[in-house]
Structures are given as C-alpha cells and as structure tokens.
Design a protein around this motif. Sequence first.
Motif, PDB file in Angstrom:
ATOM      1  N   UNK A 106       0.827  -1.210   0.000  1.00  0.00           N
ATOM      2  CA  UNK A 106       0.000   0.000   0.000  1.00  0.00           C
ATOM      3  C   UNK A 106       0.860   1.259   0.000  1.00  0.00           C
ATOM      4  N   UNK A 107       1.913   1.251   0.743  1.00  0.00           N
ATOM      5  CA  UNK A 107       2.828   2.413   0.812  1.00  0.00           C
ATOM      6  C   UNK A 107       3.512   2.664  -0.520  1.00  0.00           C
ATOM      7  N   UNK A 108       3.853   1.563  -1.196  1.00  0.00           N
ATOM      8  CA  UNK A 108       4.499   1.725  -2.498  1.00  0.00           C
ATOM      9  C   UNK A 108       3.539   2.341  -3.500  1.00  0.00           C
ATOM     10  N   UNK A 109       2.267   1.937  -3.436  1.00  0.00           N
ATOM     11  CA  UNK A 109       1.277   2.519  -4.353  1.00  0.00           C
ATOM     12  C   UNK A 109       1.114   4.006  -4.089  1.00  0.00           C
ATOM     13  N   UNK A 110       1.060   4.383  -2.810  1.00  0.00           N
ATOM     14  CA  UNK A 110       0.920   5.803  -2.460  1.00  0.00           C
ATOM     15  C   UNK A 110       2.155   6.608  -2.897  1.00  0.00           C
ATOM     16  N   UNK A 111       3.312   6.040  -2.711  1.00  0.00           N
ATOM     17  CA  UNK A 111       4.552   6.727  -3.119  1.00  0.00           C
ATOM     18  C   UNK A 111       4.595   6.927  -4.624  1.00  0.00           C
ATOM     19  N   UNK A 112       4.155   5.893  -5.386  1.00  0.00           N
ATOM     20  CA  UNK A 112       4.128   6.025  -6.838  1.00  0.00           C
ATOM     21  C   UNK A 112       3.161   7.092  -7.287  1.00  0.00           C
ATOM     22  N   UNK A 113       2.009   7.173  -6.575  1.00  0.00           N
ATOM     23  CA  UNK A 113       1.026   8.210  -6.926  1.00  0.00           C
ATOM     24  C   UNK A 113       1.592   9.611  -6.707  1.00  0.00           C
ATOM     25  N   UNK A 114       2.328   9.764  -5.618  1.00  0.00           N
ATOM     26  CA  UNK A 114       2.946  11.088  -5.333  1.00  0.00           C
ATOM     27  C   UNK A 114       3.958  11.461  -6.411  1.00  0.00           C
ATOM     28  N   UNK A 166       3.521  15.289 -13.133  1.00  0.00           N
ATOM     29  CA  UNK A 166       2.487  16.005 -13.889  1.00  0.00           C
ATOM     30  C   UNK A 166       2.546  17.507 -13.616  1.00  0.00           C
ATOM     31  N   UNK A 167       2.741  17.868 -12.345  1.00  0.00           N
ATOM     32  CA  UNK A 167       2.864  19.295 -12.003  1.00  0.00           C
ATOM     33  C   UNK A 167       4.087  19.934 -12.674  1.00  0.00           C
TER      34      UNK A 167
END
Length: 388
Positions: free
Chosen positions: A4-12, A18-19
């Motif tokens: 779960x942490x890896x998914x959140x880190x990838x999203x960040x 993108x920014x």
Amino acid sequence: MTKRMLIMLGAVVVLIALLALGFFLHIKKLIASAPKQGAQTISATTIKKVEWQPHLSSVGTMVAVRGVDVTTEIAGLVRTINFKSGDDVKAGQLLVQLNADSDIAQLRSLEANAELSASVLARDKQQFAVQAISQAQIDSDQADLKSKRALAAQQSATVDKKTIRAPFAGKLGITTVNPGQYLNPGDKIVTLQTIDPIYVDFFIPQKQLGGLLVGQVLNLTNDAYANTAFAGKVTAISSKVDPATRNVQVEATVANTKRQLLPGMFANVNVEVGGKKMYLTLPQTAITYNPYGSTVFVIKPAEKKPASKDSSAASNPPNAPKEGDLVVQQVFVTTGETRGDQVAVLTGLEEGQRVVTSGQLKLKNGTAVVINNTVQPLDNPSPTPQEH
C-alpha cells in the motif's frame, strides 16, 4: 502494508511529474508569447579613405632665446635706476648706477701714481743715456710703471662694475629695486628676456626619432590663445636620449612678433613628419575601447530565414524585424593616429562599409537596427572650441 505504501509513493511521484510538466509547458508558452526585441535606432557612417598628414604630438615649454636675471657683481648703494618695469631695452643700455664716488677717488690716486712712475722712468732713461745709472735701474722703473698701471686698470674695472647695463636687447620684467637700496653681489635687479623669436622645448619617444629632422615644420597652440596657431621649425635635436624616460629633447624656433608667447608657458606641439598618407577614418565615437581590444559594429543586411509553419501572432509579433532589415556585427579593429574628432583605422575594416557611430551600448551581434542620421557625432579633423 508495504504494498500500500508503495502505491501511495508512486502516486505522489506521478503527481509531482504532472505538475512539473504543466509548469514547464506554461513557462514555454510564456517565453514563446513574449515580445521580441525591436530594431534599435542608431546613427551610422560609411568608412572611407582620406588624405592624412602624419604628425607627432607633444607638450612643450616656451623658453626665451636669451634670458637672464640681471644682477650686480659687486656690492653697492643704488644711486639711480634708468628703466621702468616692462621696458624694451637695447644691448648696452644703462639700467642701474651704483654709488662709485670712493672708487673713482681711489682710481684717480692710482692713475696719479702711474703718471709719477712714468715720469721717473723718463728721467732715468736720460741718465742712462749718459751712463749715469745702470740698466737694472731702468728695468726696475719699467716694472714699477707696469704695476701702477695694472692697479689703475683694476680699479677702473671696479668702477665700471658699478654701472650695470643690459647684456643684450630684450624685454625687462618687473623690478623691486629702489634708489638708495643696498645690493649685495648676486642680488636680482630685474629679469631680461629676448622673446622674438622664442624657443619651445619638448620631448618625443625614441621610437619616433627616425621621423624627425631639423627644419621640419610644426604648429603649436596655447590655452591663452585658443584660436591661434603659431608656426615654427625644428632647430635642434638633443645628442642624447634620457636613459630614465627614453625620450629625446627637441628644440624649435617660433616666430613671436606680437610677443604673445612668454617663457615658461606650456604649449601643445604638433610636428608634421613624412609625406601624406591615405587612411580609413572614423569618428572617435564609433570605436568601443575594451581591455581585450577595440571594436566597432558593422552594419549588414539580415540573413533570410525560411518561413515558419507557425504563423500565429505569438511566433511573429508585430514589432519583430522583417526580412531585409539591417543587423550589426561586432568586429575587432586596430586604430592608429588621431586628429581632432577622427581616428585612423589600420586593420579590421574595408572602405565602403557602414559602421555604427552612436548607440553601441544597446547593441550585440545580430541586433536589428534602424539608421537615423538626424544627429551625427562630430567628425572634424581640426575642431575649434564651441564656446564664445
């Protein structure tokens, strides 16, 4: 939990990318839409060859042909002063008479002794003729007469020294001596200067000595007479070079009929050397002097570029230079002599090229320019002061 942490880190990370991409595209759009620099207004001239008389420039000092501080050789009391400050005097003219009464009286006494010795010699010669006295007595009488006459001549010279005369013709300065004043030997009475003609002494570097000859014409100016040029000729060149400065002293004679030039004045000296030459010339304002060399901006037509597919207002703003506009290119030049507002260009340019004469501070290579010669920098080889 780890997944779960890896998914959140990838999203960040994706969000940050993108920014960053959006910010980059925004900046690119702003740069593309920014108005480009318009053409700069400058003045220009066409470089051409002109006739140029080479010359040497120096700063000189005016020196009297003959100048002296008139002094007294012996002490005495001033009886009369026979001149006024600033007078023109002739050679031998009486200037000052010192009191010589006692000296004249002593001279009369010595002359009387000499006359007595002459009489004694004459009588002894008559006696010697009848062999009444010896030749030794005649020799003694002759020696005594010569001694008495020498003493009288010495005293006569002392009397003459009490009469002070001008050693040569010239113009007197200002005196502070008054009748009744006691003068010691060497005391200054008045200055005497011969100033027509007058000398100018100046120095030139040893590397320019080969172009200088006795008899060459020169002109000099002085700030006391800004609009007057005085002509002269080189009359002497020193026989040695100053080892400290490597300069050689030169002396020239200048006509001074109006006696405007005075000893001690400084003068700007220009000596004509060699024959006339042809040089490319520019106004001095056209040259940009830098520590790494002298440069000028040459004007040339802009290079044609292929038409862009994007003809939007953002890529072709109204103030952008069009095809056929003029642009500038900075080139290095070697400068030579200067005269007035002009400078000789030895290398870097060709006759007929157009060169920027003002407005260089806002230029760089490739800058588009518009020529406006309504106001032109001065380009006079012999400028004169504008003040009246």
